[in-house]
Design an enzyme around this catalytic site. Structure first.
Site, PDB file in Angstrom:
ATOM      1  N   TYR A  99      45.480  45.452  -9.902  1.00  0.00           N
ATOM      2  CA  TYR A  99      44.075  45.842 -10.125  1.00  0.00           C
ATOM      3  C   TYR A  99      43.627  45.495 -11.548  1.00  0.00           C
ATOM      4  O   TYR A  99      42.547  44.936 -11.758  1.00  0.00           O
ATOM      5  CB  TYR A  99      43.974  47.345  -9.866  1.00  0.00           C
ATOM      6  CG  TYR A  99      42.590  47.942  -9.962  1.00  0.00           C
ATOM      7  CD1 TYR A  99      41.691  47.845  -8.893  1.00  0.00           C
ATOM      8  CD2 TYR A  99      42.186  48.642 -11.095  1.00  0.00           C
ATOM      9  CE1 TYR A  99      40.431  48.426  -8.974  1.00  0.00           C
ATOM     10  CE2 TYR A  99      40.933  49.219 -11.180  1.00  0.00           C
ATOM     11  CZ  TYR A  99      40.057  49.107 -10.100  1.00  0.00           C
ATOM     12  OH  TYR A  99      38.812  49.691 -10.191  1.00  0.00           O
TER      13      TYR A  99
ATOM     14  N   LYS B 229      40.696  42.910 -12.607  1.00  0.00           N
ATOM     15  CA  LYS B 229      39.525  43.352 -13.376  1.00  0.00           C
ATOM     16  C   LYS B 229      39.444  42.628 -14.730  1.00  0.00           C
ATOM     17  O   LYS B 229      38.343  42.348 -15.217  1.00  0.00           O
ATOM     18  CB  LYS B 229      39.553  44.872 -13.565  1.00  0.00           C
ATOM     19  CG  LYS B 229      39.398  45.656 -12.256  1.00  0.00           C
ATOM     20  CD  LYS B 229      38.101  45.324 -11.548  1.00  0.00           C
ATOM     21  CE  LYS B 229      37.803  46.258 -10.370  1.00  0.00           C
ATOM     22  NZ  LYS B 229      36.566  45.926  -9.661  1.00  0.00           N
TER      23      LYS B 229
HETATM   24  P1  NAP Z   1      35.047  52.991  -2.894  1.00  0.00           P
HETATM   25  O1  NAP Z   1      34.357  54.296  -2.823  1.00  0.00           O
HETATM   26  O2  NAP Z   1      36.459  52.892  -2.437  1.00  0.00           O
HETATM   27  O3  NAP Z   1      34.144  51.925  -2.095  1.00  0.00           O
HETATM   28  C1  NAP Z   1      34.575  50.592  -2.035  1.00  0.00           C
HETATM   29  C2  NAP Z   1      33.497  49.750  -1.401  1.00  0.00           C
HETATM   30  O4  NAP Z   1      33.970  48.419  -1.293  1.00  0.00           O
HETATM   31  C3  NAP Z   1      33.134  50.222  -0.011  1.00  0.00           C
HETATM   32  O5  NAP Z   1      31.767  50.058   0.216  1.00  0.00           O
HETATM   33  C4  NAP Z   1      33.937  49.275   0.865  1.00  0.00           C
HETATM   34  O6  NAP Z   1      33.263  49.123   2.102  1.00  0.00           O
HETATM   35  C5  NAP Z   1      33.892  47.994   0.047  1.00  0.00           C
HETATM   36  N1  NAP Z   1      35.004  47.134   0.383  1.00  0.00           N
HETATM   37  C6  NAP Z   1      36.325  47.356   0.184  1.00  0.00           C
HETATM   38  N2  NAP Z   1      37.049  46.345   0.653  1.00  0.00           N
HETATM   39  C7  NAP Z   1      36.166  45.447   1.159  1.00  0.00           C
HETATM   40  C8  NAP Z   1      36.314  44.213   1.821  1.00  0.00           C
HETATM   41  N3  NAP Z   1      37.515  43.652   2.053  1.00  0.00           N
HETATM   42  N4  NAP Z   1      35.213  43.561   2.216  1.00  0.00           N
HETATM   43  C9  NAP Z   1      33.984  44.102   2.016  1.00  0.00           C
HETATM   44  N5  NAP Z   1      33.787  45.273   1.404  1.00  0.00           N
HETATM   45  C10 NAP Z   1      34.875  45.943   0.994  1.00  0.00           C
HETATM   46  O7  NAP Z   1      35.041  52.392  -4.369  1.00  0.00           O
HETATM   47  P2  NAP Z   1      34.130  52.774  -5.617  1.00  0.00           P
HETATM   48  O8  NAP Z   1      34.813  53.854  -6.359  1.00  0.00           O
HETATM   49  O9  NAP Z   1      32.718  52.949  -5.211  1.00  0.00           O
HETATM   50  O10 NAP Z   1      34.296  51.451  -6.488  1.00  0.00           O
HETATM   51  C11 NAP Z   1      33.301  50.452  -6.583  1.00  0.00           C
HETATM   52  C12 NAP Z   1      33.718  49.455  -7.654  1.00  0.00           C
HETATM   53  O11 NAP Z   1      33.868  50.119  -8.902  1.00  0.00           O
HETATM   54  C13 NAP Z   1      35.050  48.767  -7.393  1.00  0.00           C
HETATM   55  O12 NAP Z   1      35.005  47.431  -7.795  1.00  0.00           O
HETATM   56  C14 NAP Z   1      36.015  49.538  -8.252  1.00  0.00           C
HETATM   57  O13 NAP Z   1      37.146  48.774  -8.605  1.00  0.00           O
HETATM   58  C15 NAP Z   1      35.139  49.865  -9.445  1.00  0.00           C
HETATM   59  N6  NAP Z   1      35.615  51.006 -10.203  1.00  0.00           N
HETATM   60  C16 NAP Z   1      35.628  52.252  -9.658  1.00  0.00           C
HETATM   61  C17 NAP Z   1      36.089  53.325 -10.417  1.00  0.00           C
HETATM   62  C18 NAP Z   1      36.120  54.746  -9.899  1.00  0.00           C
HETATM   63  O14 NAP Z   1      36.587  55.623 -10.620  1.00  0.00           O
HETATM   64  N7  NAP Z   1      35.631  55.030  -8.715  1.00  0.00           N
HETATM   65  C19 NAP Z   1      36.558  53.099 -11.712  1.00  0.00           C
HETATM   66  C20 NAP Z   1      36.549  51.812 -12.231  1.00  0.00           C
HETATM   67  C21 NAP Z   1      36.066  50.776 -11.464  1.00  0.00           C
HETATM   68  P3  NAP Z   1      33.962  48.995   3.540  1.00  0.00           P
HETATM   69  O15 NAP Z   1      35.162  49.858   3.537  1.00  0.00           O
HETATM   70  O16 NAP Z   1      32.862  49.433   4.458  1.00  0.00           O
HETATM   71  O17 NAP Z   1      34.262  47.544   3.680  1.00  0.00           O
END
Ligand code: NAP
Length: 262
Positions: free
Chosen positions: A170, A174
């Site tokens: 990851y 990133k």
């Molecule tokens: P999340 O709640 O797990 O949601 C992930 C999203 O990505 C969902 O809409 C999922 O939709 C989609 N997704 C996953 N795999 C996919 C695939 N193969 N094809 C198409 N869509 C896919 O994640 P989040 O926390 O909102 O994170 C969003 C972004 O922020 C990510 O890039 C993550 O790395 C980054 N981020 C998050 C955090 C945190 O603390 N939450 C921290 C740092 C960075 P489906 O399952 O419907 O496909």
């Protein structure tokens, strides 16, 4: 020096139809941060193309947007297949005759210490989090160049800046997103296209809900704001970076982490 209230050149142009019609693709829009970004950009007058795998969840996001008077459509796509995603970008751009904003937000984790991390865990995370981001940026750039305007917003992470034990795949993806975005910023800056990264810290979504409570409590001790962020905290940053007012902001990594990594 002046302190008049005369509008400045960068003030929002409100009812300009060219701005109001802007088309934005948001990946990972079925839940979490991407959903909040989709709702926010629609509220700001963009036509939002919500992308993820879960068609039912996407339909609900689109319904919420249209019920609030916004404009949106859903497109199911598995971002593990970068070619399908690039094709989707092409289809959206030709259907609307434009593509203005691309938010590469979809992301996954497959955590594990490096000694136990399989090739598949590494490749899958790189493919969804980095390769699809590259494919989407490349496809979108062509259309943004035609429109002489574009905003690319890629979701990074503080893990991609500092590294994080248990996240070799990851963090590598990133960090790659940051290098990719800075390069795009250099290549396309003179063409009216900006490219920036938002690097969240801990945000309350399904991704962090999976963490043990002890880990969450410990993390909060290191966050000066003393809470996890909300998806809306990231959506408001994205709304600004993808706006007209942010035309002089490019190649930037905006850390939104409650002060955790300062
Ligand atoms: P999340 O709640 O797990 O949601 C992930 C999203 O990505 C969902 O809409 C999922 O939709 C989609 N997704 C996953 N795999 C996919 C695939 N193969 N094809 C198409 N869509 C896919 O994640 P989040 O926390 O909102 O994170 C969003 C972004 O922020 C990510 O890039 C993550 O790395 C980054 N981020 C998050 C955090 C945190 O603390 N939450 C921290 C740092 C960075 P489906 O399952 O419907 O496909």
């Amino acid at each position: 020096m002046t302190d008049t209230l005369a509008p400045c050149a960068s003030a929002p142009r409100g009812k300009d139809p060219a701005i109001e019609r802007r088309v934005a693709i948001v990946t990972g829009a079925s839940r979490g941060i991407g959903k909040a970004i989709a709702l926010r950009l629609a509220r700001d007058g963009r036509h939002v193309v919500a992308v993820a795998r879960n068609a039912e969840a996407l339909a609900e996001v689109v319904s919420a947007i249209t019920a609030a008077g916004g404009s949106a459509e859903a497109r199911s796509c598995d971002l593990a297949d970068a070619a399908s995603y690039a094709q989707l970008v092409e289809e959206v751009a030709s259907a609307h005759g434009r593509l203005d904003i691309l938010v590469n937000n979809a992301g996954i984790t497959r955590d594990g210490l490096i000694l136990r991390m399989s090739d598949d865990d590494f490749d899958t995370v790189l493919s969804v989090n980095l390769r699809s981001c590259f494919a989407g940026c490349r496809a979108a750039s062509r259309h943004m160049l035609r429109g002489k305007w574009g905003r690319i917003v890629n979701l990074g992470s503080v893990s991609g800046i500092s590294g994080n034990a248990g996240q070799a795949n990851y963090a590598a993806a990133k960090a790659g997103v940051i290098g990719l975005t800075k390069t795009i910023a250099q290549e396309l800056g003179s063409k009216g296209i900006t490219a920036n990264v938002i690097a969240p810290g801990f945000i309350s979504t399904d991704m962090t809900d999976a963490l043990p409570q002890m880990v969450k409590d410990k993390a909060i001790e290191h966050i000066p704001v003393r809470r996890f962020g909300t998806p809306d905290d990231i959506a408001s940053a994205c709304a600004y970076i993808s706006s007209d007012e942010a035309g002089y902001l490019t190649g930037h990594v905006l850390v939104v982490d409650g002060g955790m990594t300062m």
